[in-house]
Motif scaffolding. Structure first.
Motif, PDB file in Angstrom:
ATOM      1  N   VAL A   1       0.937  -1.237  -0.109  1.00  0.00           N
ATOM      2  CA  VAL A   1      -0.082   0.131   0.057  1.00  0.00           C
ATOM      3  C   VAL A   1       0.918   1.351  -0.079  1.00  0.00           C
TER       4      VAL A   1
ATOM      5  N   LYS B   1      -0.173   4.228  -0.915  1.00  0.00           N
ATOM      6  CA  LYS B   1      -1.089   5.706  -1.203  1.00  0.00           C
ATOM      7  C   LYS B   1      -0.297   6.922  -0.506  1.00  0.00           C
TER       8      LYS B   1
ATOM      9  N   TYR C   1       2.968   6.900   1.722  1.00  0.00           N
ATOM     10  CA  TYR C   1       3.036   7.296   3.211  1.00  0.00           C
ATOM     11  C   TYR C   1       3.954   8.171   3.592  1.00  0.00           C
TER      12      TYR C   1
ATOM     13  N   LEU D   1      -7.827   1.592  -4.826  1.00  0.00           N
ATOM     14  CA  LEU D   1      -8.734   1.105  -3.575  1.00  0.00           C
ATOM     15  C   LEU D   1     -10.031   1.941  -3.672  1.00  0.00           C
TER      16      LEU D   1
ATOM     17  N   LYS E   1     -14.818  -5.472  -3.843  1.00  0.00           N
ATOM     18  CA  LYS E   1     -14.740  -5.008  -2.104  1.00  0.00           C
ATOM     19  C   LYS E   1     -15.999  -5.767  -1.266  1.00  0.00           C
TER      20      LYS E   1
ATOM     21  N   ARG F   1     -17.836   1.405   5.205  1.00  0.00           N
ATOM     22  CA  ARG F   1     -17.135   2.433   4.182  1.00  0.00           C
ATOM     23  C   ARG F   1     -17.420   2.075   2.861  1.00  0.00           C
TER      24      ARG F   1
ATOM     25  N   HIS G   1     -11.576  -5.047   4.401  1.00  0.00           N
ATOM     26  CA  HIS G   1     -10.657  -4.124   5.057  1.00  0.00           C
ATOM     27  C   HIS G   1     -11.278  -4.134   6.357  1.00  0.00           C
TER      28      HIS G   1
ATOM     29  N   ARG H   1      -4.364  -5.967   6.519  1.00  0.00           N
ATOM     30  CA  ARG H   1      -3.533  -4.839   6.467  1.00  0.00           C
ATOM     31  C   ARG H   1      -2.359  -5.193   7.220  1.00  0.00           C
ATOM     32  N   SER H   2      -1.652  -4.177   7.723  1.00  0.00           N
ATOM     33  CA  SER H   2      -0.269  -4.571   8.473  1.00  0.00           C
ATOM     34  C   SER H   2      -0.793  -5.200   9.957  1.00  0.00           C
TER      35      SER H   2
ATOM     36  N   ARG I   1      -2.414  -6.906   2.226  1.00  0.00           N
ATOM     37  CA  ARG I   1      -2.073  -5.652   1.618  1.00  0.00           C
ATOM     38  C   ARG I   1      -1.338  -4.746   2.929  1.00  0.00           C
ATOM     39  N   PRO I   2      -0.005  -4.953   3.006  1.00  0.00           N
ATOM     40  CA  PRO I   2       0.734  -4.142   4.391  1.00  0.00           C
ATOM     41  C   PRO I   2       0.912  -2.878   3.756  1.00  0.00           C
ATOM     42  N   GLY I   3       0.817  -2.119   4.831  1.00  0.00           N
ATOM     43  CA  GLY I   3       0.928  -0.591   4.427  1.00  0.00           C
ATOM     44  C   GLY I   3       2.195  -0.195   5.349  1.00  0.00           C
ATOM     45  N   ILE I   4       1.819   0.459   6.620  1.00  0.00           N
ATOM     46  CA  ILE I   4       2.631   1.183   7.524  1.00  0.00           C
ATOM     47  C   ILE I   4       3.824   0.189   7.907  1.00  0.00           C
TER      48      ILE I   4
ATOM     49  N   TYR J   1       1.181   7.367  10.867  1.00  0.00           N
ATOM     50  CA  TYR J   1       0.604   7.463   9.623  1.00  0.00           C
ATOM     51  C   TYR J   1       0.531   8.960   9.626  1.00  0.00           C
TER      52      TYR J   1
HETATM   53  C1  LIG Z   1      -7.973  -0.567   1.829  1.00  0.00           C
HETATM   54  C2  LIG Z   1      -6.681  -0.675   2.674  1.00  0.00           C
HETATM   55  N1  LIG Z   1      -6.066  -1.723   2.590  1.00  0.00           N
HETATM   56  C3  LIG Z   1      -4.774  -1.571   3.216  1.00  0.00           C
HETATM   57  C4  LIG Z   1      -4.233  -0.474   3.916  1.00  0.00           C
HETATM   58  C5  LIG Z   1      -2.958  -0.539   4.704  1.00  0.00           C
HETATM   59  O1  LIG Z   1      -3.297  -0.327   6.121  1.00  0.00           O
HETATM   60  P1  LIG Z   1      -1.841  -0.359   7.131  1.00  0.00           P
HETATM   61  O2  LIG Z   1      -1.101   0.873   6.759  1.00  0.00           O
HETATM   62  O3  LIG Z   1      -2.492  -0.286   8.450  1.00  0.00           O
HETATM   63  O4  LIG Z   1      -1.100  -1.588   6.652  1.00  0.00           O
HETATM   64  C6  LIG Z   1      -5.187   0.656   4.160  1.00  0.00           C
HETATM   65  C7  LIG Z   1      -4.705   1.751   4.565  1.00  0.00           C
HETATM   66  O5  LIG Z   1      -5.400   2.507   5.274  1.00  0.00           O
HETATM   67  C8  LIG Z   1      -6.308   0.642   3.327  1.00  0.00           C
HETATM   68  O6  LIG Z   1      -7.237   1.588   3.433  1.00  0.00           O
END
Ligand SMILES: Cc1ncc(COP(=O)(O)O)c(C=O)c1O
Length: 384
Positions: free
Chosen positions: A33, A35, A39, A80, A120, A127, A156, A193-194, A210-213, A359
């Motif tokens: 992720v 976006k 980050y 997304l 989704k 959401r 999510h 996610r994370s 879907r890892p982000g942070i 974040y």
């Molecule tokens: C749909 C979706 N998936 C994955 C993530 C990643 O989340 P995180 O950064 O907590 O891993 C986000 C972030 O907000 C998200 O909106």
């Protein structure tokens, strides 16, 4: 770079973070992720994430997806948020995968487009996503007859269920809402996610994440309670039917982001004189101040007032109101003109001091601040 204020991003650290995650949590698809300008790290980092093992990207908006496409012309990118129907030709020509968030969106979709789509599911967050299993079945059936390829399905979760049943409920909702379709026929099923990645083992039908942070170095570790707290917690989980959450993990991640500026001017201030707007900070003795070329328009929010910055490994406080472009710090005689100032290099600590999340802190540094990338001890500057 004409002004000596920049964010330093260590690309090797990002790559090693991904390698560590990939080696400890096996999935087929790692949808990184990225976006909000990855980050705050800048889109430039995506190729380091890919070198580490990310094999799909996800961003929030079409603008972000198109900007990512300029950095890498082959990796699949999932948007997304739903993209307005009139722009979907851009997704066709740029290999951007769309999200189908509900029936209204699906009805307006031209089924002759050559697109990849992910459905989704709303597992409880209210959401985006479908909540009705019959609608999901109809969408899957119709997509199978169309030229749009159904490549994925996802949800999510609102919480990781550490102290509540929401994660369990969310997973059950996902299973129920997808109960009329055959998940094994959909190439990518991604739920976590994370936080959910490290705290839960996903069911067998899941093959993506879907890892982000976490990519950026935040391992989401929470120390396992011990003694009486552990007994209380286990009792609470059992009483409320909450599935076990793994709190700790052996990930060895590092933050790759630090914010830097310099001493642009030095000034002597006499006892009784004030500093900055509002004359709120008054020197109680003769002091020296350093002026830095960084302010709230760079993302240094006014809440940083009173917090510490580092010069040659020594800490100095920010004094007076933070201005749009400049900020003053109280220094001593050891500080010289043009000395480097580390505004912060410990994101978790600074976020805690400011009462915001990592974040928020990472994404608050504005595009006026150039990102400088370090890779194998070489530096590259990118202006956004
Ligand atoms: C749909 C979706 N998936 C994955 C993530 C990643 O989340 P995180 O950064 O907590 O891993 C986000 C972030 O907000 C998200 O909106």
């Amino acid at each position: 770079m004409y002004r000596n204020t920049y964010a330093l991003i260590d690309l090797d650290t990002l790559k090693n973070n991904v390698k560590d995650i990939v080696s400890k949590y096996p999935y087929k698809y790692y949808i990184g992720v990225v976006k909000a300008n990855a980050y705050g790290h800048g889109d430039y980092v995506v190729n380091s994430l890919i070198e580490g093992g990310i094999n799909y990207l996800a961003a929030a908006t079409l603008e972000e997806c198109l900007s990512l496409r300029e950095r890498n012309n082959s990796i699949p990118i999932l948007c997304l948020e739903p993209i307005a129907h009139k722009y979907l030709n851009l997704c066709e020509s740029n290999n951007i995968t769309i999200t189908i968030p509900d029936m209204d969106y699906f009805k307006g979709l031209d089924k002759n487009l050559n697109l990849k789509a992910h459905i989704k599911i709303d597992s409880g967050m209210n959401r985006l996503g479908f909540k009705d299993k019959n609608e999901v079945k109809n969408v899957v059936d119709e997509l199978n007859e169309s030229s749009i390829a159904l490549e994925g399905i996802y949800t999510h979760f609102a919480t990781s269920g550490m102290w509540d049943k929401h994660w369990d409920d969310g997973l059950n909702n996902f299973k129920e809402i997808t109960s009329l379709i055959d998940l094994s026929k959909i190439p990518i099923v991604h739920l976590g996610r994370s936080l959910t990645l490290v705290q839960h083992k996903m069911p067998d039908f899941v093959n993506g994440v879907r890892p982000g942070i976490i990519l950026y170095g935040f391992a989401q570790k929470i120390n396992e309670p011990t003694g009486l707290r552990l007994i209380k917690r286990n009792h609470y989980l059992k009483k409320n039917g909450i599935s076990p959450v793994s709190l700790n993990n052996d990930l060895n991640l590092k933050s790759a982001f630090s914010l830097h500026s310099e001493i642009m001017c030095i000034k002597d201030v006499k006892a009784g004189e004030y500093i900055s707007y509002g004359a709120k900070y008054v020197a109680d003795e003769d002091i020296k101040i350093g002026v830095m070329p960084i302010g709230y328009a760079d993302g240094l929010s006014k809440n940083n007032e009173g917090l510490m910055v580092k010069i040659n490994n020594k800490e100095y406080p920010i004094v007076g109101d933070i201005c749009m472009d400049m900020t003053m710090i109280k220094i001593d005689n050891s500080v010289k003109l043009h000395d480097e100032v580390v505004i912060y290099d410990d994101i978790s600590k600074r976020a805690k001091e400011l009462g915001v999340s990592a974040y928020q802190l990472l994404t608050s540094v504005t595009n006026r601040v150039p990102r400088v990338y370090k890779k194998e001890d070489k530096f590259t500057e990118i202006k956004y």
